[in-house]
Structure formats: C-alpha cells, structure tokens
Design a protein around this motif. Structure first.
Motif, PDB file in Angstrom:
ATOM      1  N   LYS A 277       0.813  -1.215   0.000  1.00 34.88           N
ATOM      2  CA  LYS A 277       0.000   0.000   0.000  1.00 34.88           C
ATOM      3  C   LYS A 277       0.845   1.262   0.000  1.00 34.88           C
ATOM      4  O   LYS A 277       0.535   2.224  -0.704  1.00 34.88           O
ATOM      5  N   SER A 278       1.935   1.271   0.779  1.00 34.64           N
ATOM      6  CA  SER A 278       2.772   2.473   0.853  1.00 34.64           C
ATOM      7  C   SER A 278       3.367   2.818  -0.499  1.00 34.64           C
ATOM      8  O   SER A 278       3.464   3.995  -0.874  1.00 34.64           O
TER       9      SER A 278
ATOM     10  N   ILE B 265       0.628   4.424  -2.572  1.00 32.23           N
ATOM     11  CA  ILE B 265       0.383   5.804  -2.147  1.00 32.23           C
ATOM     12  C   ILE B 265       1.496   6.723  -2.644  1.00 32.23           C
ATOM     13  O   ILE B 265       1.243   7.850  -3.104  1.00 32.23           O
ATOM     14  N   LYS B 266       2.740   6.252  -2.567  1.00 35.02           N
ATOM     15  CA  LYS B 266       3.863   7.062  -3.061  1.00 35.02           C
ATOM     16  C   LYS B 266       3.728   7.322  -4.555  1.00 35.02           C
ATOM     17  O   LYS B 266       4.039   8.417  -5.033  1.00 35.02           O
TER      18      LYS B 266
ATOM     19  N   GLU C 216      12.456  -2.989  -1.426  1.00 35.87           N
ATOM     20  CA  GLU C 216      12.662  -1.693  -0.786  1.00 35.87           C
ATOM     21  C   GLU C 216      13.062  -0.640  -1.805  1.00 35.87           C
ATOM     22  O   GLU C 216      12.619   0.512  -1.731  1.00 35.87           O
TER      23      GLU C 216
ATOM     24  N   LYS D 281       9.990   0.371  -3.715  1.00 40.85           N
ATOM     25  CA  LYS D 281       9.136   1.247  -2.908  1.00 40.85           C
ATOM     26  C   LYS D 281       9.637   2.681  -2.975  1.00 40.85           C
ATOM     27  O   LYS D 281       8.861   3.632  -3.098  1.00 40.85           O
TER      28      LYS D 281
ATOM     29  N   TRP E  51       7.454   6.824  -6.104  1.00 40.16           N
ATOM     30  CA  TRP E  51       7.144   8.241  -6.315  1.00 40.16           C
ATOM     31  C   TRP E  51       7.736   8.719  -7.631  1.00 40.16           C
ATOM     32  O   TRP E  51       7.074   9.428  -8.405  1.00 40.16           O
TER      33      TRP E  51
ATOM     34  N   THR F   3      -5.995   7.483  -4.365  1.00 38.67           N
ATOM     35  CA  THR F   3      -5.757   6.943  -3.017  1.00 38.67           C
ATOM     36  C   THR F   3      -6.864   5.959  -2.654  1.00 38.67           C
ATOM     37  O   THR F   3      -6.599   4.897  -2.072  1.00 38.67           O
TER      38      THR F   3
END
Length: 201
Positions: free
Chosen positions: A34-35, A38-39, A101, A104, A108, A159
């Motif tokens: 999820k993170s 969102i990024k 990682e 992730k 963005w 989101t």
C-alpha cells in the motif's frame, strides 16, 4: 457555479478513465504494498501540480508551440514507459527484500516521471482548463484553482483505488496473481509507450 460543477463532473470522469497511471499504481500497490501505491499516487499528483504551474506561467504553451521541444519530451516519456514496461514484463515472481525496498523508494519517481514527461498532459491543461474560465475575467488564479482542484481529485480518487487494492490483499498477494499483474502491466505500458512514441504532434 454551474460551470464549476460541470468541470468537477468531467474531471472525475477523466480521472476514472484507465491509462498508464492506473497501470503503474496497480503494479506498485500490488507488488510492493500500500505504501508504494500511495507514493506512486503522490508522484502523479506532484507532476500534475507542476503541469498546473507550467500552464499558469506559460511554459506549457511554449512547449506546445515548439515542435522540437514537444517531440523531445514526448520521446523521453515514451522511452520511460517502455523502460518501465520491459522491467515489469521480465520481473521475477519472487523478489529480494532489497529489490522490494528499492522499488518502494522508486514508486514516487515512477508516478512523477510518467506524467511530467508526457507533453499530452501539458496540452490537456492548456486546452481543457480555459473552457471553464471566463475570457473577460480570466486570471492566473482561476487557472491555478482549477488545476489544483484537478490535483486534489486525482489524489482522492487514486488513493481510494489503492485502499481498495489493499482490501483485496489476501487475493492479490498470491505469487501467481502478482506474476500475472506484472506481465500484464508490462505489456500495457509497452503499448502505451509505443502509442506515445508514434503519435503525431
């Protein structure tokens, strides 16, 4: 007020239309959590915010009028989509923690560059927003307000989409499902990249 309501209605419809953004958000949210999703959303919103500023200060109009600059940005955007598509298409079903990682952290960046390197988005802001601003009283504040509204709605809708995917985690986290999504995402991103590359200015 009626014009603004029409603007909101059309913007929501446009945001809901599937495109490269949904593919990248889905790929990152399903594959890396999820993170990461969102990024990616915040990267997309940041790029749209930049496009709003570019439209207000006239930079978008400059890019649209310059065939060489428009083509250069278009090719960069197409190459980036092809790069993401090939990476996704040939990614392994199981990934090392370090790779996860890293992805992730890159979420963005992927959301941002997918949009900032798409000159069609700049042209969209130039042609769409003026339809809802009175030519007699138009000011940079009006364009900025509409652009920021677009950014905010994008944040809210995307989101919500990421949160919906998170609710389906039990199904989507299965290796076979993730592998299918990776391959499908890669294929679709390559198609979008080729389409952007081949489009006429």
């Amino acid at each position: 007020m009626g014009e603004y309501h029409r603007f909101l209605f059309l913007v929501i419809l446009l945001i809901l239309v599937p495109g490269p953004d949904y593919v990248i958000v889905t790929k990152n949210a399903v594959g890396f959590g999820k993170s990461a999703g969102i990024k990616t959303v915040f990267g997309i919103a940041a790029a749209l915010f930049c496009h709003t500023i570019f439209a207000v200060v006239g930079l978008s109009a400059f890019v649209a009028k310059s065939a060489a600059l428009f083509t250069a940005v278009k090719y960069l955007g197409a190459i980036y989509l092809l790069y993401l598509g090939v990476r996704s298409l040939f990614s392994k079903g199981t990934q090392l923690t370090t790779t996860v990682e890293a992805e992730k952290r890159n979420s963005w960046v992927q959301g941002f560059f997918t949009n900032i390197l798409n000159p069609k988005v700049a042209v969209f802001f130039l042609t769409f927003l003026p339809q809802f601003v009175s030519s007699d009283t138009a000011s940079w504040r009006d364009f900025a307000f509409l652009g920021l509204t677009y950014v905010l709605l994008t944040l809210v809708i995307y989101t919500g989409y990421v949160l919906l995917l998170a609710k389906m985690k039990g199904i989507l986290e299965k290796p076979i499902i993730q592998n299918i999504i990776n391959k499908l995402s890669g294929f679709v991103l390559i198609i979008f990249g080729i389409k952007l590359f081949s489009e006429n200015n």
